[in-house]
Scaffold this motif. Sequence first.
Motif, PDB file in Angstrom:
ATOM      1  N   THR A 255       0.655  -1.246   0.156  1.00  0.00           N
ATOM      2  CA  THR A 255      -0.006  -0.124   0.004  1.00  0.00           C
ATOM      3  C   THR A 255       0.740   1.092  -0.061  1.00  0.00           C
ATOM      4  N   VAL A 256       2.103   0.985  -0.118  1.00  0.00           N
ATOM      5  CA  VAL A 256       3.100   2.160   0.135  1.00  0.00           C
ATOM      6  C   VAL A 256       4.032   2.233  -1.237  1.00  0.00           C
ATOM      7  N   TRP A 257       3.904   3.388  -1.961  1.00  0.00           N
ATOM      8  CA  TRP A 257       4.881   3.538  -3.223  1.00  0.00           C
ATOM      9  C   TRP A 257       5.943   4.604  -2.839  1.00  0.00           C
ATOM     10  N   ASP A 258       7.111   4.103  -2.627  1.00  0.00           N
ATOM     11  CA  ASP A 258       8.337   4.949  -2.349  1.00  0.00           C
ATOM     12  C   ASP A 258       9.651   4.303  -2.612  1.00  0.00           C
ATOM     13  N   PRO A 259       9.633   4.290  -4.079  1.00  0.00           N
ATOM     14  CA  PRO A 259      11.106   3.593  -4.589  1.00  0.00           C
ATOM     15  C   PRO A 259      12.324   4.359  -4.626  1.00  0.00           C
ATOM     16  N   ARG A 260      12.680   4.739  -3.401  1.00  0.00           N
ATOM     17  CA  ARG A 260      13.681   5.821  -3.125  1.00  0.00           C
ATOM     18  C   ARG A 260      14.879   5.265  -3.411  1.00  0.00           C
ATOM     19  N   PHE A 261      15.993   5.894  -3.560  1.00  0.00           N
ATOM     20  CA  PHE A 261      17.265   5.470  -3.846  1.00  0.00           C
ATOM     21  C   PHE A 261      18.127   6.185  -2.685  1.00  0.00           C
ATOM     22  N   ALA A 262      18.111   5.068  -1.708  1.00  0.00           N
ATOM     23  CA  ALA A 262      19.125   5.322  -0.325  1.00  0.00           C
ATOM     24  C   ALA A 262      20.262   5.021  -0.586  1.00  0.00           C
ATOM     25  N   ALA A 263      21.065   5.484   0.400  1.00  0.00           N
ATOM     26  CA  ALA A 263      22.486   5.604   0.350  1.00  0.00           C
ATOM     27  C   ALA A 263      22.964   4.084   0.287  1.00  0.00           C
ATOM     28  N   ALA A 264      24.244   3.912  -0.179  1.00  0.00           N
ATOM     29  CA  ALA A 264      24.622   2.483  -0.157  1.00  0.00           C
ATOM     30  C   ALA A 264      24.882   1.820   1.139  1.00  0.00           C
ATOM     31  N   GLY A 265      24.410   0.510   1.415  1.00  0.00           N
ATOM     32  CA  GLY A 265      24.556   0.150   2.729  1.00  0.00           C
ATOM     33  C   GLY A 265      23.439   0.364   3.772  1.00  0.00           C
TER      34      GLY A 265
ATOM     35  N   LEU B  31       2.061  -1.569  -5.342  1.00  0.00           N
ATOM     36  CA  LEU B  31       1.217  -1.529  -6.657  1.00  0.00           C
ATOM     37  C   LEU B  31      -0.114  -0.813  -6.100  1.00  0.00           C
ATOM     38  N   LEU B  32      -0.910  -1.199  -5.112  1.00  0.00           N
ATOM     39  CA  LEU B  32      -2.160  -0.745  -4.859  1.00  0.00           C
ATOM     40  C   LEU B  32      -2.435   0.958  -5.163  1.00  0.00           C
ATOM     41  N   PRO B  33      -1.507   1.824  -4.514  1.00  0.00           N
ATOM     42  CA  PRO B  33      -1.790   3.079  -4.645  1.00  0.00           C
ATOM     43  C   PRO B  33      -1.784   3.596  -6.369  1.00  0.00           C
ATOM     44  N   LEU B  34      -0.949   2.903  -7.034  1.00  0.00           N
ATOM     45  CA  LEU B  34      -0.717   3.337  -8.604  1.00  0.00           C
ATOM     46  C   LEU B  34      -2.195   2.766  -9.263  1.00  0.00           C
ATOM     47  N   LEU B  35      -2.497   1.401  -8.974  1.00  0.00           N
ATOM     48  CA  LEU B  35      -3.797   0.747  -9.602  1.00  0.00           C
ATOM     49  C   LEU B  35      -5.006   1.458  -9.082  1.00  0.00           C
ATOM     50  N   GLY B  36      -4.893   1.814  -8.000  1.00  0.00           N
ATOM     51  CA  GLY B  36      -6.138   2.498  -7.423  1.00  0.00           C
ATOM     52  C   GLY B  36      -6.454   3.924  -8.330  1.00  0.00           C
ATOM     53  N   GLY B  37      -5.199   4.716  -8.469  1.00  0.00           N
ATOM     54  CA  GLY B  37      -5.393   5.882  -9.064  1.00  0.00           C
ATOM     55  C   GLY B  37      -5.797   5.777 -10.758  1.00  0.00           C
ATOM     56  N   THR B  38      -5.101   4.697 -11.295  1.00  0.00           N
ATOM     57  CA  THR B  38      -5.314   4.095 -12.590  1.00  0.00           C
ATOM     58  C   THR B  38      -7.031   3.979 -12.843  1.00  0.00           C
TER      59      THR B  38
ATOM     60  N   GLN C 298      -4.187  20.306  -9.950  1.00  0.00           N
ATOM     61  CA  GLN C 298      -4.011  18.954 -10.301  1.00  0.00           C
ATOM     62  C   GLN C 298      -4.809  18.039  -9.412  1.00  0.00           C
ATOM     63  N   SER C 299      -5.841  17.229 -10.050  1.00  0.00           N
ATOM     64  CA  SER C 299      -6.695  16.393  -9.144  1.00  0.00           C
ATOM     65  C   SER C 299      -7.191  15.214 -10.327  1.00  0.00           C
ATOM     66  N   VAL C 300      -8.095  14.628  -9.528  1.00  0.00           N
ATOM     67  CA  VAL C 300      -8.534  13.335 -10.246  1.00  0.00           C
ATOM     68  C   VAL C 300      -9.570  13.956 -10.962  1.00  0.00           C
TER      69      VAL C 300
ATOM     70  N   ARG D   7      -0.846   8.061  -3.918  1.00  0.00           N
ATOM     71  CA  ARG D   7      -1.589   7.912  -2.759  1.00  0.00           C
ATOM     72  C   ARG D   7      -2.989   6.998  -2.748  1.00  0.00           C
ATOM     73  N   MET D   8      -3.503   6.214  -1.795  1.00  0.00           N
ATOM     74  CA  MET D   8      -4.777   5.741  -1.556  1.00  0.00           C
ATOM     75  C   MET D   8      -5.808   6.792  -0.813  1.00  0.00           C
ATOM     76  N   GLN D   9      -6.838   7.127  -1.739  1.00  0.00           N
ATOM     77  CA  GLN D   9      -7.796   8.132  -1.339  1.00  0.00           C
ATOM     78  C   GLN D   9      -8.894   8.153  -2.291  1.00  0.00           C
ATOM     79  N   LEU D  10     -10.189   8.670  -1.605  1.00  0.00           N
ATOM     80  CA  LEU D  10     -11.201   8.563  -2.483  1.00  0.00           C
ATOM     81  C   LEU D  10     -11.850  10.003  -2.943  1.00  0.00           C
ATOM     82  N   ASP D  11     -11.183  10.928  -2.247  1.00  0.00           N
ATOM     83  CA  ASP D  11     -11.470  12.377  -2.738  1.00  0.00           C
ATOM     84  C   ASP D  11     -11.025  12.767  -4.067  1.00  0.00           C
ATOM     85  N   PRO D  12     -12.008  13.100  -5.102  1.00  0.00           N
ATOM     86  CA  PRO D  12     -11.955  13.204  -6.480  1.00  0.00           C
ATOM     87  C   PRO D  12     -11.155  14.724  -6.705  1.00  0.00           C
ATOM     88  N   PHE D  13     -11.079  15.389  -5.607  1.00  0.00           N
ATOM     89  CA  PHE D  13     -10.526  16.827  -5.733  1.00  0.00           C
ATOM     90  C   PHE D  13      -9.011  16.870  -5.367  1.00  0.00           C
ATOM     91  N   GLU D  14      -8.309  15.722  -5.004  1.00  0.00           N
ATOM     92  CA  GLU D  14      -6.973  15.588  -4.784  1.00  0.00           C
ATOM     93  C   GLU D  14      -6.257  14.895  -5.969  1.00  0.00           C
TER      94      GLU D  14
END
Length: 494
Positions: A234-244, A254-261, A344-346, A430-437
């Motif tokens: 439920t969290v999309w955060d493909p960050r590039f953290a420091a090595a180690g 995937l769920l936040p992206l699939l829900g937005g789609t 910028q909103s749904v 993000r996962m939310q139902l507000d079409p204004f966001e």
Amino acid sequence: MSTSLLLLIIALIGFVAYFAGRARSLAESGNKLATLHSLPGYHGSYVAIGAVLPAVLVLAAWLIASPLYVDSTVRSALPDTVQGQGDAAVQLALGQVKAVATGLNRLDAAEVEAVKTGSANLRETLAAKGVALAGEGEPYMVEAAEQFNTMRGYSRWLMSAAVLLVAVAGGLYAIRNVTTRFRARNQVERVMLGSLVVASSIAILTTIGIIGSMLSEAGRFFSMVSPMEFFFGTVWDPRFAAAGSEGASGQFGLLPLLGGTLYIAFVAMLFAVPIGLFAAIYMAEYASPRLRSIAKPLLEVLAGIPTIVYGFFALVTVGPFLRDISTQLNGLITGNYQNFIQAQSVLTAGIVMGIMLIPFVSSLSDDIITQVPRALRDGSLGLGATRSETVKKVILPAALPGIVGALLLTASRAVGETMIVVLAAGVAARMQLDPFEPMTTVTVKIVHQLTGDLEFTSPQTLVAFALGITLFVITLCLNIYALYIVRKYREQYE
């Protein structure tokens, strides 16, 4: 001789071969067409195919094999100090040799000699001719570049001679076969059938190649990230953290992206379906032929507008308009002039995408409605039903399976949209139902993960292939279900 010039000469040989074959067939028959098995045009086409097709095949094979052979020869001639550094160093050196070879073609004899003797700097000399060279350049690169140019020049001349020889020989062999009873039509049709098979196979092989490439790279991603974490995260955060550091691979839910789609596609369909369907009903049942001939092309112009233009329209016009309207409404109701609809909103992305989808819905639905037999309309009107009652109780039920299939195909088009979402809905996962966001979609994140100078070795880049295969499966299922609905409930009319 350049490839384009060689193709032009082959075409001219084929043109001459056509008229030669046609003339020979007429001469063989004594200008009596009844004695010929095939028309003179077929004999001419057979001779032209005999001259062109083998030559083009030889040219294609040569263009594929020759660079591989030249590269292999030049690579094997590189110094042992370079080859001992591994494949990456060899590929880099070969690329520099090719750059030097391009530069040497622009130098005169004195400049080449100065570079070879070391009296002139290789990199600076090539830069003056508009050729950029990574690094300072090594002495062996000049010799390797000369070898590369020499082999490529010989290859060009041999290719030209071989292709032209094959073209002439093929034309002469084909013209010898022209007789009154020769089945030239059968031979030409066999070649045309093979061409059609090849053309139809290209699409299938391309699809198989796309699926294979996505599956192989997605498999590498799932070897690094658990499929359960990807498909149910439920969290999309493909960050590039420091090595180690911990969590260097980030979170790939995937769920936040699939829900937005699905959410944005749903809003777009809510906007496009009523307008497109009502437009189709009007043009098919109520509009005069003159009005229909004008309105339908104008409506279908929307389908030809690039999606990036729709994105600009959403970013500059629709988004600010909705934001300002929400500010005024909030001020009138609560006295607090603060917008509750983001630019910028749904909702913004859904409305603009719906405008883009209107011609898809209306055009497909109109074609389906017009296929309903006229006898059903006349029978309903003859029984006393009004035109609106005929549309609601006769025409739409008869056309409903096709309309449902058209809507599902339109939905698959909405799911795969990218540019409108980038500019109108933002990139917030993000996962939310507000079409204004703001929300984002799978396609936007595919573009985001592949933007920049990245190598396909980390999960941050390989995740794009997992997202791509997921989106492919979704659209494929929608298309299959649409075809299933159409075939199962389709009415057969005489």
